[in-house]
Design an enzyme around this catalytic site. Structure first.
Site, PDB file in Angstrom:
ATOM      1  N   ARG A 250     -12.244   7.014   9.287  1.00 55.78           N
ATOM      2  CA  ARG A 250     -11.850   5.612   9.355  1.00 55.78           C
ATOM      3  C   ARG A 250     -12.958   4.707   8.851  1.00 55.78           C
ATOM      4  O   ARG A 250     -12.702   3.688   8.187  1.00 55.78           O
ATOM      5  CB  ARG A 250     -11.491   5.247  10.794  1.00 55.78           C
TER       6      ARG A 250
ATOM      7  N   SER B 110       0.838  -1.197   0.000  1.00 51.56           N
ATOM      8  CA  SER B 110       0.000   0.000   0.000  1.00 51.56           C
ATOM      9  C   SER B 110       0.878   1.254   0.000  1.00 51.56           C
ATOM     10  O   SER B 110       1.765   1.398  -0.849  1.00 51.56           O
ATOM     11  CB  SER B 110      -0.950  -0.041   1.202  1.00 51.56           C
TER      12      SER B 110
ATOM     13  N   ASP C  66      -9.005  -6.407  -4.746  1.00 55.91           N
ATOM     14  CA  ASP C  66      -8.635  -5.150  -4.094  1.00 55.91           C
ATOM     15  C   ASP C  66      -9.368  -4.005  -4.790  1.00 55.91           C
ATOM     16  O   ASP C  66      -9.134  -3.732  -5.965  1.00 55.91           O
ATOM     17  CB  ASP C  66      -7.115  -4.966  -4.188  1.00 55.91           C
TER      18      ASP C  66
ATOM     19  N   HIS D 228      -8.220  -5.226  -0.064  1.00 52.10           N
ATOM     20  CA  HIS D 228      -6.926  -4.583   0.137  1.00 52.10           C
ATOM     21  C   HIS D 228      -6.234  -5.023   1.430  1.00 52.10           C
ATOM     22  O   HIS D 228      -5.013  -5.205   1.464  1.00 52.10           O
ATOM     23  CB  HIS D 228      -7.099  -3.063   0.134  1.00 52.10           C
ATOM     24  N   ASP D 229      -6.989  -5.209   2.494  1.00 47.93           N
ATOM     25  CA  ASP D 229      -6.409  -5.630   3.768  1.00 47.93           C
ATOM     26  C   ASP D 229      -5.769  -7.009   3.704  1.00 47.93           C
ATOM     27  O   ASP D 229      -5.069  -7.420   4.635  1.00 47.93           O
ATOM     28  CB  ASP D 229      -7.468  -5.620   4.868  1.00 47.93           C
TER      29      ASP D 229
END
Length: 352
Positions: free
Chosen positions: A202, A136, A290, A319-320
Site C-alpha cells: 500500500r 481507474s 496523473d 490519480h486520486d
C-alpha cells in the site's frame, strides 16, 4: 431507498482463461427505484480496494443531493470478483475442497469482471444502462463491458483509465506483489496472511496515486531540526495499517493481476479496432498530473472511440483526484449529459 444484497449465480461461471467457478456470489448495492421504462439506471464500477457502497466512496458525485442521486436514478454498484467485500474471492470457500481458496483461486481478467456485471444485470432485469461510469480499474471494467455489447449502454464515462495497462502500471503492481510475497505468512493460507507485505504494498501504491506536490502540501515538516519521526513516514505507515484493517492480501494480489491483464485489443484486430466498437456516447476524463494513468492514455481513448468527448482536470492530488475532485467531475459530467440529452431530443425530432 437503499438495498444491500447478494446474488448467487446458479450455474458455472466460465472465466476468460477457460477455468470455471462454482457457486459464484455477487455482493451489490442499489439505491433508488427502477422506473417503469427501466431507463434510469446509473451503473458505477468501483476501483481496486473499494466496495459496492458508491455513495460512500464517491460522495459528492453520488448522493442524495448529488448529480447521481437515488431520487431520480436507480444506482447500481457491484462488488467485483476477487474483492474483499462479499463477492466470491480468495477467502471464499471452495465448494470442491470445503476450504478457502487462498492461492488456489483462479486468476481472472477485467473481462471476467465485466462478465460478472452482466450476470447481475440479467438478474436485476436490466437491459439498458443510462450511464455506465468508472474510474481507474472501474473505468477498465466499464470500457470492456461496453465493447462486449452484451447490454445497451447509452452514455459511457471513463475517468483516469486506459485501453491497455501500461508497462509502468504493471511494474508498480509487480513491485507491490513482490512486497507481499516477502511476507512468509502470505503462503500460510490464513485469512490474515501477508498483512505486513500488504502494508508495504500500500505504501508503494500511494506513491503512484499522489504527487510530489500533494506530499509537499500535506506532509511538509513545520520545523527544521527534525532527524526522525517525519510526517511523511507516519502517513505511509498509517495508510498501510488502515488498508490492512479492511482488506486482505490475497484479494489485493489477484486484483492487481487482473489490472495487469487489461488490454481491449486481446482477441481483436487491434486496440484501435476494439475502441471503435464502442457505440455509447462517451466522455473521457483525465487528470493533468496523473502519474499512474498519464493523461495521454485518456487522450488515446478519446481519439479512437467514435465521437468521444475529452476533458481534463487540474488537481494537485494526481490519480486520486478522480475520487477527490467531485465538484469538477459534477460540472463536466453534468454538461456532457445535458448535451447528450439535447442531441437525443433533436435526433428524435428529426426522425419524427
Amino acid at each position: 431507498m437503499s438495498t444491500t444484497a447478494t446474488y448467487k449465480y446458479p450455474k458455472l461461471f466460465k472465466l476468460e482463461s477457460g477455468k470455471k467457478l462454482r457457486n459464484v456470489e455477487i455482493s451489490y448495492q442499489t439505491y433508488g427505484k427502477l422506473n417503469a421504462n427501466k431507463d434510469n439506471v446509473i451503473w458505477a464500477c468501483h476501483a481496486l480496494t473499494a466496495n459496492a457502497d458508491v455513495l460512500d466512496w464517491w460522495d459528492g458525485l453520488f448522493g442524495n443531493s448529488a448529480l447521481f442521486n437515488p431520487n431520480e436514478h436507480f444506482i447500481v454498484c457491484a462488488n467485483i470478483l476477487g474483492s474483499h467485500y462479499g463477492t466470491t474471492n480468495p477467502l471464499s470457500i471452495n465448494p470442491v475442497t470445503g476450504q478457502p481458496y487462498y492461492l488456489s483461486f483462479p486468476e481472472f481478467t477485467i473481462r471476467d469482471l465485466a462478465g460478472l456485471h452482466q450476470l447481475l444485470a440479467n438478474h436485476l432485469g436490466i437491459n439498458s444502462i443510462k450511464v455506465l461510469i468508472g474510474g481507474s480499474l472501474g473505468g477498465q471494467q466499464a470500457l470492456e463491458w461496453s465493447i462486449a455489447k452484451t447490454i445497451n449502454v447509452e452514455n459511457l464515462i471513463l475517468v483516469a483509465t486506459n485501453a491497455v495497462h501500461s508497462p509502468w502500471g504493471i511494474a508498480f503492481n509487480e513491485s507491490q506483489r513482490l512486497a507481499i510475497s516477502t511476507d512468509r505468512t502470505f503462503y500460510a493460507n490464513q485469512p490474515d496472511g501477508g498483512l505486513k507485505g500488504l502494508k508495504a504494498a500500500r505504501s508503494i501504491a500511494l506513491l503512484s496515486y499522489r504527487t510530489y506536490e500533494a506530499y509537499a502540501a500535506t506532509q511538509l515538516e513545520s520545523v527544521n531540526d527534525k532527524i526522525g519521526n517525519y510526517r511523511a513516514s507516519s502517513y505511509q505507515n498509517y495508510q498501510g495499517e488502515k488498508l490492512c484493517k479492511r482488506f486482505n492480501a490475497y484479494s489485493y494480489w489477484y486484483l492487481s493481476k487482473a489490472m495487469d491483464s487489461h488490454n481491449v485489443g486481446r482477441g481483436k484486430k487491434s486496440i484501435v479496432a476494439a475502441l471503435a466498437e464502442v457505440e455509447a456516447n462517451t466522455l473521457v476524463i483525465g487528470i493533468d498530473n496523473d502519474m499512474l494513468f498519464p493523461i495521454g492514455e485518456q487522450k488515446f481513448l478519446a481519439e479512437h472511440i467514435t465521437d468521444a468527448q475529452f476533458s481534463s482536470i487540474n488537481c494537485a492530488y494526481g490519480h486520486d483526484g478522480f475520487l477527490i475532485e467531485t465538484d469538477k467531475l459534477t460540472n463536466i459530467i453534468g454538461n456532457f449529459l445535458k448535451e447528450s440529452s439535447d442531441k437525443k431530443i433533436i435526433k428524435l425530432h428529426q426522425t419524427a
